[in-house]
Design a protein around this motif. Structure first.
Motif, short mmCIF file in Angstrom:
data_model
loop_
_atom_site.label_atom_id
_atom_site.label_comp_id
_atom_site.label_asym_id
_atom_site.label_seq_id
_atom_site.Cartn_x
_atom_site.Cartn_y
_atom_site.Cartn_z
N MET A 34 50.79 -98.21 -73.51
CA MET A 34 50.96 -98.07 -72.07
C MET A 34 51.25 -96.61 -71.70
O MET A 34 50.69 -96.07 -70.74
N ARG A 35 52.10 -95.97 -72.45
CA ARG A 35 52.45 -94.58 -72.16
C ARG A 35 51.26 -93.65 -72.35
O ARG A 35 51.10 -92.67 -71.62
N ALA A 36 50.39 -93.99 -73.30
CA ALA A 36 49.26 -93.12 -73.61
C ALA A 36 48.30 -92.99 -72.44
O ALA A 36 47.67 -91.94 -72.28
N TRP A 37 48.16 -94.03 -71.62
CA TRP A 37 47.25 -93.91 -70.48
C TRP A 37 47.98 -93.82 -69.14
O TRP A 37 47.45 -93.26 -68.18
N LYS A 64 50.93 -92.17 -68.41
CA LYS A 64 51.44 -90.84 -68.13
C LYS A 64 50.32 -89.88 -67.69
O LYS A 64 50.49 -89.16 -66.70
N PRO A 65 49.17 -89.85 -68.38
CA PRO A 65 48.09 -88.98 -67.86
C PRO A 65 47.61 -89.38 -66.47
O PRO A 65 47.31 -88.51 -65.65
N LEU A 66 47.53 -90.68 -66.20
CA LEU A 66 47.11 -91.11 -64.87
C LEU A 66 48.10 -90.66 -63.81
O LEU A 66 47.71 -90.26 -62.70
N LEU A 67 49.39 -90.73 -64.12
CA LEU A 67 50.40 -90.29 -63.17
C LEU A 67 50.30 -88.79 -62.92
O LEU A 67 50.45 -88.31 -61.79
N GLU A 68 50.01 -88.05 -63.96
CA GLU A 68 49.96 -86.61 -63.83
C GLU A 68 48.66 -86.13 -63.21
O GLU A 68 48.53 -84.93 -62.92
N VAL A 69 47.70 -87.03 -63.03
CA VAL A 69 46.48 -86.65 -62.30
C VAL A 69 46.83 -86.21 -60.88
O VAL A 69 46.18 -85.33 -60.30
N LEU A 70 47.88 -86.80 -60.32
CA LEU A 70 48.30 -86.43 -58.97
C LEU A 70 48.64 -84.94 -58.89
O LEU A 70 48.46 -84.31 -57.84
N ALA A 71 49.16 -84.38 -59.98
CA ALA A 71 49.53 -82.96 -59.97
C ALA A 71 48.31 -82.06 -59.93
O ALA A 71 48.41 -80.89 -59.54
N GLY A 72 47.15 -82.57 -60.33
CA GLY A 72 45.94 -81.76 -60.35
C GLY A 72 45.13 -81.82 -59.07
O GLY A 72 44.13 -81.12 -58.95
N TYR A 118 60.91 -95.65 -66.91
CA TYR A 118 60.02 -96.68 -67.46
C TYR A 118 59.18 -96.13 -68.60
O TYR A 118 59.06 -96.75 -69.66
N LEU A 119 58.58 -94.97 -68.39
CA LEU A 119 57.68 -94.41 -69.41
C LEU A 119 58.43 -94.06 -70.69
O LEU A 119 57.90 -94.22 -71.79
N SER A 120 59.66 -93.58 -70.56
CA SER A 120 60.39 -93.13 -71.76
C SER A 120 61.16 -94.25 -72.45
O SER A 120 61.38 -94.18 -73.66
N GLU A 121 61.57 -95.30 -71.71
CA GLU A 121 62.45 -96.31 -72.29
C GLU A 121 61.82 -97.69 -72.41
O GLU A 121 62.20 -98.47 -73.28
N TYR A 122 60.92 -98.04 -71.53
CA TYR A 122 60.38 -99.40 -71.51
C TYR A 122 58.92 -99.49 -71.96
O TYR A 122 58.52 -100.46 -72.59
#
Length: 484
Positions: A287-290, A292-300, A278-282
């Motif tokens: 949308m991607r600017a906010w 992707k960082p929100l998704l990667e917050v889980l990694a922190g 979704y992030l790369s194609e749709y």
């Protein structure tokens, strides 16, 4: 001298050397210097810091080992009471030595009184209590004598450490300033020094890996000398007992590790892959600017927080649905399913980030060619983009599997501590990493198989994760598409 003060003195000498080396070249007349003035300053600073700080680091690593060996060798057989171990006695020695140091620092006694004190002195225990040392029994003469030896050897080592570091720093300062003349090639010297620093930094990872492997191999070999490898790999029972008669079969732990990891991957791989698509194609740029960082917050988020989330939220929620009041499949909130679900949530950003980068690496020309042939966007994703990115995605999944196998805190809080072979995902189980923690918690006797088994478990886990990582790199390199 405290290590911090010594470090600051070396930095101050380096700063002085930088200024002195630079000024000596700029104020000298005659021929034009070979290098810029800053290079002469850095040449002096590096000659001050490099040998002095290297000696400081080596001394800090070696001195505790040598002191412990000398003190341990000086302890007689009578110093270890019945039911105790040499490791526990050395722990008491260090605590008593630290207590004496604290008492001296607070002015309760002098350093000479600490060295002359005897175990028969009634003030020993009260003095250590004032210094914040809690002992379960009276201080024996052997322990007090060993603690005094420990203090004396550390004091001598600290004195010589300070002397050696300062001598090296001052010698480097003098050497660097002497080189600060116009004909000296300071730039070449600085660049060579930087190259050596970079080489040392690159070697740290290799040396660390070698050190880990050697420590695991040595203790694992010691374990198999006192506990047969046939029982370790051939038994299906895990029942350690520090009183003897332990059964240390690895298979229940290995099964729990793999079972929880499989459930975690079942959760993380589809969600992470779909999020990456979704992030790369749709998704649009905004949308991607906010997103992707929100998704990667889980990694922190720390894994201990995930463990508490499993214990306090996911476990009770699953118990409400699958427990006695629901379907009756689940007996408690700690289960394989609880740990697997939470671990899968933790792995989502890991899978999605890697997959997103891999999908974005597929050239736009492949997409344009597919659209030019009349394919829709979904057909292009299924038949062109995902096949092209598949080797990288497989590598990302295998790396996520290695991460799942090595997880500890989520398992400790969410899966329970029962070592069993069961297919029911709602049963409590445990993993290799959780048992490594439990076997080494507290003052463990490293001469017993119940403690040394942790190293055999760690070696087994190391081989499994190393194999997965090597296989992932092999898949990526063998099937990776090269695009121009």
């Amino acid at each position: 001298m405290p290590v911090l003060w010594l470090f600051l003195i070396v930095l101050a000498l380096a700063a002085f050397g930088f200024t002195a080396g630079r000024m000596r070249v700029t104020t000298a007349g005659g021929e034009r210097p070979h290098s810029l003035p800053n290079y002469y300053g850095w040449n002096v600073a590096m000659k001050v810091m490099a040998p002095a700080l290297l000696a400081l680091v080596v001394w800090l690593l070696v001195q505790p080992i040598l002191v412990d060996r000398q003190v341990t060798a000086g302890l007689g057989e009578g110093a270890v009471p019945e039911g105790s171990t040499l490791g526990l006695v050395m722990s008491d020695v260090r605590r008593v030595a630290d207590g004496l140091d604290t008492a001296v620092d607070r002015g309760l006694i002098t350093s000479g009184d600490a060295d002359a004190m005897s175990a028969a002195d009634s003030n020993v225990r009260s003095l250590l209590g004032e210094a914040g040392v809690a002992l379960g029994s009276d201080v024996s003469p052997e322990v007090l004598e060993a603690a005094q030896t420990y203090r004396a050897m550390n004091a001598t080592g600290d004195f010589w450490r300070t002397a050696v570091v300062l001598v090296l720093a001052i010698a480097g300062l003098a050497w660097g300033i002497a080189q600060s003349h116009g004909s000296f090639r300071a730039r070449n010297s600085v660049e060579t020094g930087i190259r050596m620093i970079l080489l040392a930094a690159a070697s740290i990872a290799i040396l660390t890996t070698i050190g880990i492997v050697l420590s695991l191999v040595g203790n694992t070999w010691h374990f198999f000398q006192i506990y047969p490898a046939s029982k370790f790999f051939g038994s299906f029972t895990w029942s350690p007992s520090f009183g003897g008669g332990s059964e240390l079969g690895i298979w229940p732990l290995l099964w729990g590790t793999l079972y929880i990891s499989i459930i975690a991957l079942i959760v993380a791989v589809p969600i992470g892959l779909f999020a990456a698509v979704y992030l790369s194609e749709y998704a649009g740029p905004r949308m991607r600017a906010w997103a992707k960082p929100l998704l990667e917050v889980l990694a922190g988020i720390p894994t201990i927080v995930y463990g508490l989330f499993a214990l306090l939220t996911v476990g009770p929620l699953l118990l409400t649905v699958f427990g006695r009041d629901g379907l009756g499949w689940m007996q408690a909130g700690t289960a394989v399913m609880t740990a697997g679900l939470v671990m899968g949530i933790m792995l989502i950003p890991f899978v999605s980030s890697l997959s997103d980068d891999i999908i974005n690496a597929v050239p736009q020309s492949l997409r344009d060619g597919s659209y030019g042939l009349g394919a829709t966007q979904s057909e292009t994703i299924k038949q062109v983009i995902l096949p092209a990115a598949l080797p990288g995605i497989v590598g990302a999944v295998l790396l996520a599997a290695s991460r799942a196998i090595g997880e500890t805190m989520i398992v400790v809080f969410g899966a329970g501590a029962a070592a069993r072979l069961s297919l029911n995902p709602f049963d409590a189980m445990t993993t290799v990493t959780a048992k490594i923690v439990s076997q080494l918690t507290g003052d463990a006797d490293f001469a017993s198989p119940e403690a040394l088994v942790a190293f055999a478990l760690g070696m087994t886990l190391f081989i499994i994760t190393l194999g997965l990582n090597v296989f992932a790199l092999y898949i990526v390199r063998k099937y990776r598409e090269q695009y121009e």
